[in-house]
Design an enzyme around this catalytic site. Structure first.
Site, PDB file in Angstrom:
ATOM      1  N   MET A  36       1.034  -1.280  -0.028  1.00 24.18           N
ATOM      2  CA  MET A  36       0.046   0.066  -0.029  1.00 24.18           C
ATOM      3  C   MET A  36       0.899   1.330   0.059  1.00 24.18           C
ATOM      4  O   MET A  36       0.424   2.388   0.343  1.00 24.18           O
ATOM      5  CB  MET A  36      -0.936   0.100   1.187  1.00 24.18           C
ATOM      6  CG  MET A  36      -1.947  -1.247   1.114  1.00 24.18           C
ATOM      7  SD  MET A  36      -3.438  -0.928   2.131  1.00 24.18           S
ATOM      8  CE  MET A  36      -2.823  -0.553   3.390  1.00 24.18           C
ATOM      9  N   GLY A  37       1.935   1.157  -0.348  1.00 23.85           N
ATOM     10  CA  GLY A  37       3.017   2.162  -0.388  1.00 23.85           C
ATOM     11  C   GLY A  37       3.590   2.474   1.016  1.00 23.85           C
ATOM     12  O   GLY A  37       3.610   1.934   1.858  1.00 23.85           O
ATOM     13  N   ALA A  38       4.094   3.814   1.118  1.00 24.02           N
ATOM     14  CA  ALA A  38       4.734   4.366   2.247  1.00 24.02           C
ATOM     15  C   ALA A  38       5.596   3.234   2.523  1.00 24.02           C
ATOM     16  O   ALA A  38       5.993   2.837   3.669  1.00 24.02           O
ATOM     17  CB  ALA A  38       3.837   4.625   3.243  1.00 24.02           C
ATOM     18  N   HIS A  40       9.237   1.205   3.324  1.00 22.42           N
ATOM     19  CA  HIS A  40      10.250   1.465   4.192  1.00 22.42           C
ATOM     20  C   HIS A  40      10.973   0.095   4.060  1.00 22.42           C
ATOM     21  O   HIS A  40      10.802  -0.777   2.994  1.00 22.42           O
ATOM     22  CB  HIS A  40       9.904   1.361   5.626  1.00 22.42           C
ATOM     23  CG  HIS A  40       8.933   0.418   5.833  1.00 22.42           C
ATOM     24  ND1 HIS A  40       9.083  -1.041   6.268  1.00 22.42           N
ATOM     25  CD2 HIS A  40       7.496   0.423   6.095  1.00 22.42           C
ATOM     26  CE1 HIS A  40       7.929  -1.806   6.444  1.00 22.42           C
ATOM     27  NE2 HIS A  40       7.072  -1.004   6.425  1.00 22.42           N
ATOM     28  N   GLY A  42      11.494  -2.468   5.558  1.00 18.07           N
ATOM     29  CA  GLY A  42      10.709  -3.671   5.490  1.00 18.07           C
ATOM     30  C   GLY A  42      10.387  -4.166   3.918  1.00 18.07           C
ATOM     31  O   GLY A  42      10.194  -5.415   3.659  1.00 18.07           O
ATOM     32  N   HIS A  43       9.634  -3.233   3.181  1.00 20.02           N
ATOM     33  CA  HIS A  43       9.165  -3.668   2.028  1.00 20.02           C
ATOM     34  C   HIS A  43      10.473  -3.868   1.125  1.00 20.02           C
ATOM     35  O   HIS A  43      10.425  -4.772   0.115  1.00 20.02           O
ATOM     36  CB  HIS A  43       8.554  -2.422   1.168  1.00 20.02           C
ATOM     37  CG  HIS A  43       7.246  -2.013   2.074  1.00 20.02           C
ATOM     38  ND1 HIS A  43       7.114  -1.098   3.133  1.00 20.02           N
ATOM     39  CD2 HIS A  43       6.092  -2.545   2.104  1.00 20.02           C
ATOM     40  CE1 HIS A  43       5.947  -0.879   3.227  1.00 20.02           C
ATOM     41  NE2 HIS A  43       5.243  -1.838   2.812  1.00 20.02           N
ATOM     42  N   GLU A 154       5.920 -11.508   7.197  1.00 19.85           N
ATOM     43  CA  GLU A 154       5.624 -12.317   8.248  1.00 19.85           C
ATOM     44  C   GLU A 154       5.236 -11.344   9.458  1.00 19.85           C
ATOM     45  O   GLU A 154       4.146 -11.741  10.393  1.00 19.85           O
ATOM     46  CB  GLU A 154       6.556 -13.019   8.761  1.00 19.85           C
ATOM     47  CG  GLU A 154       6.723 -14.191   8.220  1.00 19.85           C
ATOM     48  CD  GLU A 154       7.666 -15.323   8.975  1.00 19.85           C
ATOM     49  OE1 GLU A 154       8.736 -14.825   9.635  1.00 19.85           O
ATOM     50  OE2 GLU A 154       7.655 -16.715   8.757  1.00 19.85           O
ATOM     51  N   ASP A 156       2.660  -9.504   9.007  1.00 19.96           N
ATOM     52  CA  ASP A 156       1.274  -9.634   8.825  1.00 19.96           C
ATOM     53  C   ASP A 156       1.041 -11.109   9.018  1.00 19.96           C
ATOM     54  O   ASP A 156       0.817 -11.485   7.698  1.00 19.96           O
ATOM     55  CB  ASP A 156       0.538  -8.850   7.531  1.00 19.96           C
ATOM     56  CG  ASP A 156       0.871  -7.210   7.932  1.00 19.96           C
ATOM     57  OD1 ASP A 156       0.318  -6.718   8.682  1.00 19.96           O
ATOM     58  OD2 ASP A 156       1.731  -6.814   6.953  1.00 19.96           O
ATOM     59  N   SER A 192       4.279   0.902   8.086  1.00 25.79           N
ATOM     60  CA  SER A 192       4.152   2.303   7.458  1.00 25.79           C
ATOM     61  C   SER A 192       3.458   3.324   8.673  1.00 25.79           C
ATOM     62  O   SER A 192       3.534   4.302   8.387  1.00 25.79           O
ATOM     63  CB  SER A 192       3.354   2.213   6.354  1.00 25.79           C
ATOM     64  OG  SER A 192       3.978   1.483   5.266  1.00 25.79           O
TER      65      SER A 192
HETATM   66  O1  PAF Z   1      -0.171  -5.887   3.508  1.00 27.58           O
HETATM   67  C1  PAF Z   1      -0.527  -4.901   2.792  1.00 27.58           C
HETATM   68  O2  PAF Z   1       0.105  -3.665   2.597  1.00 27.58           O
HETATM   69  C2  PAF Z   1      -2.032  -4.935   2.346  1.00 27.58           C
HETATM   70  O3  PAF Z   1      -2.731  -5.525   3.058  1.00 27.58           O
HETATM   71  C3  PAF Z   1      -2.056  -5.794   0.782  1.00 27.58           C
HETATM   72  C4  PAF Z   1      -1.509  -7.308   1.106  1.00 27.58           C
HETATM   73  C5  PAF Z   1      -0.998  -4.911  -0.191  1.00 27.58           C
HETATM   74  C6  PAF Z   1      -3.291  -5.846   0.193  1.00 27.58           C
HETATM   75  O4  PAF Z   1      -3.842  -4.369   0.281  1.00 27.58           O
END
Ligand code: PAF
Length: 289
Positions: A36-38, A40, A42-43, A154, A156, A192
């Site tokens: 969902m952007g923002a 960091h 971790g992404h 992980e 989430d 985020s």
């Molecule tokens: O974990 C997230 O950022 C969101 O839940 C996802 C998997 C991108 C779905 O909108």
């Protein structure tokens, strides 16, 4: 139309498909990291995981209205497309896909994916709409991107298991890969939403991982789950403004466990509130044999 960005990007489904078809025609595999952007670190680590397992990596940025309930932070969720594109370029992402909401949910949109099993309880208690929104958007993104592998953090953990269940149940030809949780120096899981924390809240937030780690060690060392959980909940109630849940569940199914000593792999999971910010985190626990 997207602004000029530091990474190849499209908001258009036809261009996305053309690019994916071109890569497939060359025999290349596609990795996908939905976000969902923002973004960091971790992404970035999820993107690196995808890069190690696929020839081309697509990252989506889409703040999915369907997973936010009224009164949640849909409007204020940080939107930082230009800064995100710099991180994506540095990480070597091959294509950013950022669809406009009206093309994801056009007038008349009427379908939803419902997952039970691992979606039962925990996040669902506080956010009953949440996994239906996540599963629906992820299935739509999978159908658009058609990746070979998809990476979910992980951090989430319940979301990761819900997506795994959906992929298996609906016969999607996609391998779901788990990305490890990246942590700040005090152990706070990167998120985020950490950007919402004031300085004193940030200090409190750093306690969550310590409480979970101590709980995981205690039950790993053989302390009955009920006793260890009682102790951890007392500490958490003292530190945080509210506890949505603090639980120990089966690591694979997320089924509830009895209150006695652990007899297999478990997961400790929590969601707490610090001021207006909701933090979630989780850790593995296993009996020391
Ligand atoms: O974990 C997230 O950022 C969101 O839940 C996802 C998997 C991108 C779905 O909108």
């Amino acid at each position: 139309m997207l602004p000029a960005l530091a990474v190849p990007a499209t908001d258009d489904l036809t261009s996305l498909r053309r690019q994916v078809d071109g890569w497939r025609a060359q025999g290349l595999t596609i990795g996908f990291v939905p976000t969902m952007g923002a973004l960091h670190a971790g992404h970035v680590s999820l993107i690196e995981t995808a890069m190690a397992q696929a020839d081309r990596v697509i990252v989506s940025i889409f703040v999915n209205p369907m997973q936010f309930a009224a009164g949640e932070d849909l409007e204020t969720y940080p939107r930082t497309l230009e800064a995100d594109s710099l991180m994506l370029a540095a990480a070597g992402c091959h294509l950013l896909y950022a669809p406009p909401p009206e093309t994801m949910y056009p007038q008349g949109f009427s379908s939803a994916v419902q997952v039970e099993g691992p979606a039962t309880g925990l996040e669902t208690e506080a956010r009953p709409h949440f996994f239906e929104g996540v599963a629906t958007v992820v299935l739509k993104l999978f159908n658009r991107v058609r990746p070979d592998i998809a990476v979910f953090g992980e951090k989430d953990y319940q979301q990761l298991l819900v997506i795994r269940r959906m992929v298996e149940d609906l016969d999607l030809p996609i391998r779901v890969v788990a990305g490890e949780t990246l942590r700040e120096p005090d152990g706070l899981a990167m998120s985020s939403r950490n950007a919402y924390l004031s300085a004193p809240e940030r200090i409190k937030a750093g306690r969550l991982n310590v409480i979970l780690r101590d709980l995981a060690h205690a039950i790993g060392d053989g302390e009955p789950v009920a006793d260890a959980l009682h102790h951890a909940t007392e500490i958490a109630a003292h530190v945080f403004d509210d506890i949505d849940y603090l639980e120990v569940r089966d690591a694979e199914t997320l089924y509830e466990l009895g209150g006695g000593p652990l007899d297999g792999p478990a997961r400790v999971l929590a969601a707490v509130r610090v001021g207006k910010t909701r933090l979630i985190d989780n850790m593995g626990a296993a009996p020391d044999r």
